[in-house]
Design a protein around this motif. Structure first.
Motif, PDB file in Angstrom:
ATOM      1  N   ASP A 110       3.775   2.445  -0.301  1.00  0.00           N
ATOM      2  CA  ASP A 110       4.266   2.037   1.013  1.00  0.00           C
ATOM      3  C   ASP A 110       4.742   0.589   0.911  1.00  0.00           C
ATOM      4  OD1 ASP A 110       4.714   1.286   3.613  1.00  0.00           O
ATOM      5  OD2 ASP A 110       2.797   2.003   4.390  1.00  0.00           O
ATOM      6  N   TYR A 111       6.049   0.369   1.083  1.00  0.00           N
ATOM      7  CA  TYR A 111       6.600  -0.966   0.895  1.00  0.00           C
ATOM      8  C   TYR A 111       6.174  -1.961   1.969  1.00  0.00           C
ATOM      9  CZ  TYR A 111       9.475   0.250  -3.101  1.00  0.00           C
ATOM     10  OH  TYR A 111       9.892   0.611  -4.346  1.00  0.00           O
ATOM     11  N   SER A 112       5.549  -1.488   3.036  1.00  0.00           N
ATOM     12  CA  SER A 112       5.069  -2.435   4.039  1.00  0.00           C
ATOM     13  C   SER A 112       3.935  -3.300   3.504  1.00  0.00           C
ATOM     14  CB  SER A 112       4.603  -1.690   5.296  1.00  0.00           C
ATOM     15  OG  SER A 112       3.471  -0.880   5.029  1.00  0.00           O
ATOM     16  N   HIS A 113       3.317  -2.865   2.399  1.00  0.00           N
ATOM     17  CA  HIS A 113       2.251  -3.648   1.753  1.00  0.00           C
ATOM     18  C   HIS A 113       2.730  -4.306   0.459  1.00  0.00           C
ATOM     19  CE1 HIS A 113      -0.515  -1.726   4.536  1.00  0.00           C
ATOM     20  NE2 HIS A 113      -0.077  -0.546   4.155  1.00  0.00           N
ATOM     21  N   HIS A 114       4.019  -4.287   0.216  1.00  0.00           N
ATOM     22  CA  HIS A 114       4.590  -4.737  -1.055  1.00  0.00           C
ATOM     23  C   HIS A 114       4.243  -6.199  -1.344  1.00  0.00           C
ATOM     24  CE1 HIS A 114       7.306  -4.335  -4.413  1.00  0.00           C
ATOM     25  NE2 HIS A 114       8.125  -5.287  -3.990  1.00  0.00           N
ATOM     26  N   GLY A 115       3.705  -6.444  -2.523  1.00  0.00           N
ATOM     27  CA  GLY A 115       3.424  -7.808  -2.941  1.00  0.00           C
ATOM     28  C   GLY A 115       2.276  -8.469  -2.206  1.00  0.00           C
ATOM     29  N   ARG A 116       1.359  -7.672  -1.652  1.00  0.00           N
ATOM     30  CA  ARG A 116       0.247  -8.240  -0.885  1.00  0.00           C
ATOM     31  C   ARG A 116      -1.090  -7.900  -1.543  1.00  0.00           C
ATOM     32  NH1 ARG A 116       2.533 -10.051   3.719  1.00  0.00           N
ATOM     33  NH2 ARG A 116       4.428  -8.988   4.459  1.00  0.00           N
ATOM     34  N   ALA A 117      -2.018  -8.839  -1.471  1.00  0.00           N
ATOM     35  CA  ALA A 117      -3.313  -8.650  -2.129  1.00  0.00           C
ATOM     36  C   ALA A 117      -4.114  -7.508  -1.530  1.00  0.00           C
ATOM     37  CB  ALA A 117      -4.122  -9.949  -2.055  1.00  0.00           C
ATOM     38  N   ASP A 118      -3.839  -7.137  -0.276  1.00  0.00           N
ATOM     39  CA  ASP A 118      -4.584  -6.053   0.365  1.00  0.00           C
ATOM     40  C   ASP A 118      -3.851  -4.716   0.296  1.00  0.00           C
ATOM     41  OD1 ASP A 118      -2.502  -6.657   2.036  1.00  0.00           O
ATOM     42  OD2 ASP A 118      -3.703  -6.820   3.872  1.00  0.00           O
ATOM     43  N   ASN A 119      -2.931  -4.579  -0.646  1.00  0.00           N
ATOM     44  CA  ASN A 119      -2.145  -3.357  -0.777  1.00  0.00           C
ATOM     45  C   ASN A 119      -3.054  -2.172  -1.088  1.00  0.00           C
ATOM     46  OD1 ASN A 119      -0.364  -1.286  -1.523  1.00  0.00           O
ATOM     47  ND2 ASN A 119       1.102  -2.705  -2.417  1.00  0.00           N
ATOM     48  N   PRO A 120      -3.127  -1.156  -0.194  1.00  0.00           N
ATOM     49  CA  PRO A 120      -4.020  -0.020  -0.429  1.00  0.00           C
ATOM     50  C   PRO A 120      -3.470   1.005  -1.417  1.00  0.00           C
ATOM     51  CG  PRO A 120      -2.825   0.301   1.614  1.00  0.00           C
ATOM     52  CD  PRO A 120      -2.421  -1.056   1.101  1.00  0.00           C
ATOM     53  N   ASP A 121      -2.214   0.836  -1.827  1.00  0.00           N
ATOM     54  CA  ASP A 121      -1.587   1.812  -2.713  1.00  0.00           C
ATOM     55  C   ASP A 121      -1.729   1.462  -4.185  1.00  0.00           C
ATOM     56  OD1 ASP A 121      -0.633   3.263  -0.496  1.00  0.00           O
ATOM     57  OD2 ASP A 121       1.097   1.936  -0.315  1.00  0.00           O
TER      58      ASP A 121
END
Length: 339
Positions: free
Chosen positions: A266-277
């Motif tokens: 899911d690109y809404s979490h792209h590049g974030r430390a809390d990315n669930p994917d």
């Protein structure tokens, strides 16, 4: 070895500018940002503020792409910044993984990137370029204008094209084996094209997280702050597997094996430390692709990367210790690597 800082451009933009100022004070020479118009704010507007608030920092996207902006507009934007602040911009370019996909388009082809690099570099340097039958030149560019174009790549065709055509190579991972493999591919391609082996600058970009010690708890926290990166790289690897197959002589197994458990992204979490994917990314990949641990571990790995021909290390600084990492690099790591 030069050092760059890579940031997302979430609001407020003032935080991005502040971190870039901090980076310059700590000896960083380059300030890079993501460029994905749907996910984040407009980088070129923010570059103007970064440049006006620093004196030497070179800024640019890691990376833009030839699909979301027309090439003459991209070139004009770079050239305008260079006219205002001196030749202090750099064009990192790639396929546009997130920028294109979140807008419902496919990433750009290598042929399109090749054409765009030539046009953008020429126009921003005051030369003529052919826009599909119409030859143009910016009449307002002063003598001495210059824009280096660095290409991001992983696959064999992209690596070869980087060596043949680009001014620099951006490799978004810090694994020693893969860096050696890919740097060799780029330099070999440069030589085969009649260029010097060192014609292409080498930039390795990866998250860095400095811990107080190497205790299990400290390293576990660092890994969780950087695990998102394996997911981001996994998007590119998945494309390579789709094209070349799971086990191919064209792509090392060391790059492709870890994405077998990848379920989606899911690109809404792209590049974030809390990315669930990114739960599929094992600790081993985090350790290999990133720089984590006490200062001496960073110095050790960066020394090895420098010996492999890396000219710049760009720190992805998306985690809960942004200022601390910039300061630790400025106080200990950068002085050690500059000797």
């Amino acid at each position: 070895m030069d050092f760059g800082l890579v940031l997302q451009i979430d609001p407020p933009a003032s935080k991005v500018v502040s971190l870039m100022k901090r980076a310059e004070r700590n000896g960083f020479t380059h300030g890079w940002t993501f460029d994905s118009a749907v996910l984040w704010q407009e980088p070129f507007v923010i570059y103007s503020q970064i440049l006006s608030n620093t004196t030497k920092l070179t800024v640019g996207p890691m990376v833009t792409n030839p699909g979301t902006r027309t090439w003459e507009v991209t070139a004009s934007t770079f050239a305008t910044l260079n006219d205002m602040f001196g030749n202090r911009t750099i064009c990192g370019i790639g396929r546009g993984d997130s920028a294109m996909r979140v807008a419902g388009r496919k990433p750009n082809t290598l042929a399109r990137i090749s054409e765009a690099m030539k046009v953008i570099r020429a126009l921003a340097s005051g030369e003529e370029a052919d826009l599909g039958g119409t030859v143009i030149r910016f009449p307002w560019i002063k003598p001495g204008a210059h824009l280096p174009v660095w290409m991001a790549a992983y696959g064999p065709k992209a690596l070869r094209m980087t060596g043949e055509e680009a001014d620099g190579f951006i490799l978004q991972l810090a694994d020693l084996y893969l860096t050696e493999y890919m740097v060799k591919a780029v330099k070999d391609a440069a030589v085969a094209a009649g260029r010097p082996a060192d014609a292409v600058k080498i930039c390795v970009a990866a998250p860095a997280y400095v811990t107080e010690d190497d205790s299990p708890a400290a390293l576990a926290h660092a890994r969780e702050q950087c695990r998102w990166f394996g997911g981001m790289v996994g998007n590119h690897v998945a494309d390579l597997v789709s094209k070349y197959g799971e086990h191919s002589a064209a792509v090392p197994d060391e790059l492709t094996d870890y994405i077998k458990a990848r379920a989606g992204y899911d690109y809404s979490h792209h590049g974030r430390a809390d990315n669930p994917d990114t739960a599929f990314v094992p600790d081993e990949i985090v350790d290999r692709f990133c720089l984590i641990g006490p200062v001496e571990k960073h110095i050790e790995k960066l020394t090895a990367l420098r010996e492999l021909g890396v000219d710049q290390f760009a720190v992805y600084d998306m985690h809960d210790a942004q200022e601390a990492v910039i300061d630790a690099y400025g106080a200990h790591v950068i002085p050690a690597l500059r000797g």
